[in-house]
Design a protein around this motif. Structure first.
Motif, PDB file in Angstrom:
ATOM      1  N   GLY A 193       0.796  -1.226   0.000  1.00  0.00           N
ATOM      2  CA  GLY A 193       0.000   0.000   0.000  1.00  0.00           C
ATOM      3  C   GLY A 193       0.823   1.268   0.000  1.00  0.00           C
ATOM      4  N   VAL A 194       2.090   1.164  -0.368  1.00  0.00           N
ATOM      5  CA  VAL A 194       2.986   2.327  -0.344  1.00  0.00           C
ATOM      6  C   VAL A 194       2.937   3.108  -1.648  1.00  0.00           C
ATOM      7  CG1 VAL A 194       5.404   3.043  -0.073  1.00  0.00           C
ATOM      8  CG2 VAL A 194       4.489   1.192   1.322  1.00  0.00           C
ATOM      9  N   ILE A 195       2.786   2.386  -2.773  1.00  0.00           N
ATOM     10  CA  ILE A 195       2.734   3.067  -4.073  1.00  0.00           C
ATOM     11  C   ILE A 195       1.477   2.654  -4.829  1.00  0.00           C
ATOM     12  CG2 ILE A 195       5.243   3.296  -4.294  1.00  0.00           C
ATOM     13  CD1 ILE A 195       5.149   0.899  -6.292  1.00  0.00           C
ATOM     14  N   LYS A 196       1.139   3.470  -5.789  1.00  0.00           N
ATOM     15  CA  LYS A 196       0.044   3.191  -6.712  1.00  0.00           C
ATOM     16  C   LYS A 196       0.673   3.065  -8.088  1.00  0.00           C
ATOM     17  CE  LYS A 196      -4.134   5.203  -8.615  1.00  0.00           C
ATOM     18  NZ  LYS A 196      -4.962   6.400  -8.697  1.00  0.00           N
ATOM     19  N   ILE A 197       0.295   2.028  -8.824  1.00  0.00           N
ATOM     20  CA  ILE A 197       0.857   1.814 -10.155  1.00  0.00           C
ATOM     21  C   ILE A 197      -0.252   1.878 -11.197  1.00  0.00           C
ATOM     22  CG2 ILE A 197       2.125   0.248 -11.677  1.00  0.00           C
ATOM     23  CD1 ILE A 197       3.420  -0.984  -9.183  1.00  0.00           C
ATOM     24  N   THR A 198      -0.112   2.797 -12.119  1.00  0.00           N
ATOM     25  CA  THR A 198      -0.935   2.874 -13.327  1.00  0.00           C
ATOM     26  C   THR A 198       0.084   3.002 -14.462  1.00  0.00           C
ATOM     27  OG1 THR A 198      -1.164   5.281 -13.077  1.00  0.00           O
ATOM     28  CG2 THR A 198      -2.912   3.918 -12.135  1.00  0.00           C
ATOM     29  N   ASP A 199      -0.084   3.984 -15.337  1.00  0.00           N
ATOM     30  CA  ASP A 199       0.991   4.264 -16.301  1.00  0.00           C
ATOM     31  C   ASP A 199       2.098   5.055 -15.611  1.00  0.00           C
ATOM     32  OD1 ASP A 199      -0.747   6.428 -16.086  1.00  0.00           O
ATOM     33  OD2 ASP A 199      -0.263   7.176 -18.080  1.00  0.00           O
ATOM     34  N   MET A 200       1.771   5.579 -14.433  1.00  0.00           N
ATOM     35  CA  MET A 200       2.729   6.270 -13.575  1.00  0.00           C
ATOM     36  C   MET A 200       2.794   5.532 -12.240  1.00  0.00           C
ATOM     37  SD  MET A 200       3.698   8.840 -15.436  1.00  0.00           S
ATOM     38  CE  MET A 200       4.421  10.101 -14.427  1.00  0.00           C
ATOM     39  N   ILE A 201       3.916   5.682 -11.572  1.00  0.00           N
ATOM     40  CA  ILE A 201       4.064   5.127 -10.225  1.00  0.00           C
ATOM     41  C   ILE A 201       4.112   6.309  -9.271  1.00  0.00           C
ATOM     42  CG2 ILE A 201       5.493   3.741  -8.688  1.00  0.00           C
ATOM     43  CD1 ILE A 201       6.723   2.481 -11.256  1.00  0.00           C
ATOM     44  N   SER A 202       3.206   6.321  -8.308  1.00  0.00           N
ATOM     45  CA  SER A 202       3.145   7.449  -7.380  1.00  0.00           C
ATOM     46  C   SER A 202       3.069   6.947  -5.942  1.00  0.00           C
ATOM     47  CB  SER A 202       1.943   8.345  -7.701  1.00  0.00           C
ATOM     48  OG  SER A 202       0.751   7.589  -7.663  1.00  0.00           O
ATOM     49  N   ILE A 203       3.396   7.838  -5.031  1.00  0.00           N
ATOM     50  CA  ILE A 203       3.366   7.523  -3.608  1.00  0.00           C
ATOM     51  C   ILE A 203       1.914   7.518  -3.133  1.00  0.00           C
ATOM     52  CG2 ILE A 203       4.003   8.364  -1.298  1.00  0.00           C
ATOM     53  CD1 ILE A 203       6.354   7.236  -2.847  1.00  0.00           C
ATOM     54  N   LYS A 204       1.534   6.460  -2.462  1.00  0.00           N
ATOM     55  CA  LYS A 204       0.202   6.341  -1.896  1.00  0.00           C
ATOM     56  C   LYS A 204       0.246   6.598  -0.389  1.00  0.00           C
ATOM     57  CE  LYS A 204      -3.581   3.021  -2.150  1.00  0.00           C
ATOM     58  NZ  LYS A 204      -3.922   1.662  -2.582  1.00  0.00           N
ATOM     59  N   LYS A 205       1.350   6.146   0.236  1.00  0.00           N
ATOM     60  CA  LYS A 205       1.516   6.306   1.679  1.00  0.00           C
ATOM     61  C   LYS A 205       2.989   6.583   1.954  1.00  0.00           C
ATOM     62  CE  LYS A 205       1.586   2.672   4.475  1.00  0.00           C
ATOM     63  NZ  LYS A 205       1.113   1.457   5.125  1.00  0.00           N
ATOM     64  N   GLU A 206       3.251   7.688   2.645  1.00  0.00           N
ATOM     65  CA  GLU A 206       4.634   8.056   2.967  1.00  0.00           C
ATOM     66  C   GLU A 206       5.243   7.044   3.928  1.00  0.00           C
ATOM     67  OE1 GLU A 206       6.788  10.614   2.156  1.00  0.00           O
ATOM     68  OE2 GLU A 206       5.406  11.363   0.651  1.00  0.00           O
ATOM     69  N   LEU A 207       6.443   6.618   3.613  1.00  0.00           N
ATOM     70  CA  LEU A 207       7.216   5.757   4.498  1.00  0.00           C
ATOM     71  C   LEU A 207       8.519   6.464   4.805  1.00  0.00           C
ATOM     72  CD1 LEU A 207       7.354   2.008   3.372  1.00  0.00           C
ATOM     73  CD2 LEU A 207       6.393   2.939   5.441  1.00  0.00           C
ATOM     74  N   GLU A 208       8.840   6.556   6.047  1.00  0.00           N
ATOM     75  CA  GLU A 208      10.106   7.181   6.422  1.00  0.00           C
ATOM     76  C   GLU A 208      11.077   6.104   6.869  1.00  0.00           C
ATOM     77  OE1 GLU A 208       9.914  10.526   9.026  1.00  0.00           O
ATOM     78  OE2 GLU A 208       8.008  11.192   8.175  1.00  0.00           O
ATOM     79  N   PHE A 209      12.318   6.247   6.450  1.00  0.00           N
ATOM     80  CA  PHE A 209      13.344   5.332   6.913  1.00  0.00           C
ATOM     81  C   PHE A 209      14.616   6.114   7.189  1.00  0.00           C
ATOM     82  CE2 PHE A 209      12.574   4.849   2.352  1.00  0.00           C
ATOM     83  CZ  PHE A 209      13.764   5.271   1.796  1.00  0.00           C
ATOM     84  N   ASP A 210      15.364   5.617   8.153  1.00  0.00           N
ATOM     85  CA  ASP A 210      16.613   6.260   8.547  1.00  0.00           C
ATOM     86  C   ASP A 210      17.716   5.796   7.605  1.00  0.00           C
ATOM     87  OD1 ASP A 210      18.846   7.347   9.730  1.00  0.00           O
ATOM     88  OD2 ASP A 210      18.412   6.570  11.734  1.00  0.00           O
ATOM     89  N   ILE A 211      18.152   6.687   6.730  1.00  0.00           N
ATOM     90  CA  ILE A 211      19.165   6.374   5.728  1.00  0.00           C
ATOM     91  C   ILE A 211      20.439   5.841   6.380  1.00  0.00           C
ATOM     92  CG2 ILE A 211      20.658   7.392   3.957  1.00  0.00           C
ATOM     93  CD1 ILE A 211      18.235   9.352   3.489  1.00  0.00           C
ATOM     94  N   ASN A 212      20.802   6.379   7.516  1.00  0.00           N
ATOM     95  CA  ASN A 212      22.028   5.972   8.195  1.00  0.00           C
ATOM     96  C   ASN A 212      21.983   4.531   8.694  1.00  0.00           C
ATOM     97  OD1 ASN A 212      23.203   8.550   7.845  1.00  0.00           O
ATOM     98  ND2 ASN A 212      22.000   9.296   9.565  1.00  0.00           N
ATOM     99  N   LYS A 213      20.784   4.002   8.886  1.00  0.00           N
ATOM    100  CA  LYS A 213      20.654   2.625   9.369  1.00  0.00           C
ATOM    101  C   LYS A 213      20.584   1.614   8.227  1.00  0.00           C
ATOM    102  CE  LYS A 213      18.599   3.707  13.781  1.00  0.00           C
ATOM    103  NZ  LYS A 213      17.473   3.561  14.673  1.00  0.00           N
ATOM    104  N   LEU A 214      20.569   2.099   7.012  1.00  0.00           N
ATOM    105  CA  LEU A 214      20.450   1.196   5.863  1.00  0.00           C
ATOM    106  C   LEU A 214      21.792   0.859   5.221  1.00  0.00           C
ATOM    107  CD1 LEU A 214      17.183   2.568   4.255  1.00  0.00           C
ATOM    108  CD2 LEU A 214      17.484   0.528   5.652  1.00  0.00           C
TER     109      LEU A 214
END
Length: 150
Positions: free
Chosen positions: A95-116
């Motif tokens: 449920g994070v993105i929506k896919i049609t002919d475009m891919i768009s954000i459906k629900k914002e997800l935050e992640f800590d870049i430093n932990k990845l």
């Protein structure tokens, strides 16, 4: 590609890289998605673009200057296509993105870049550079520049 390639370039890092790209652009054409990972998952490309003295005006200039980096781009494209599709399906089913002919954000997800990890941190830094390099090109032009054989 060797099996180790898919351990290193897996759906986990693919979902975060694609999500980061979509977050920055708000939406992307579905045909652009398969070009993202072969570019961002090439360590030579990422490390080169992170050098301070590097200043390319567009993707054509970069590809011409660093032809060696792009000789296997089509192979990377084909190898990473299933990973791209799987990552997009994970994001869609979550449920994070929506896919049609475009891919768009459906629900914002935050992640800590430093932990990845260091690798993702580098990819994250290169995404705005990648966007800047390709912004003036049509998808058709990008597929031609990267010599994608469908």
């Amino acid at each position: 590609m060797k099996p180790i390639y898919y351990l290193y370039n897996n759906e986990a890092i693919a979902t975060t890289a694609l999500l980061s790209m979509i977050n920055k652009l708000k939406q992307i054409d579905i045909a652009l998605a398969p070009l993202i990972l072969p570019f961002l998952f090439d360590n030579r490309t990422v490390n080169h673009l992170l050098r301070k003295e590097v200043n390319y005006l567009n993707i054509e200039q970069f590809v011409q200057d660093k032809r060696l980096y792009f000789t296997a781009f089509n192979n990377r494209f084909l190898s990473l296509l299933p990973v791209t599709i799987n990552a997009l399906m994970i994001l869609r089913k979550s449920g994070v993105i929506k896919i049609t002919d475009m891919i768009s954000i459906k629900k914002e997800l935050e992640f800590d870049i430093n932990k990845l990890g260091i690798r993702f941190a580098k990819i994250e830094k290169v995404i705005p550079i990648f966007v800047e390099l390709i912004k003036d090109y049509s998808l058709t032009d990008l597929y031609i520049i990267f010599k994608i054989q469908l």
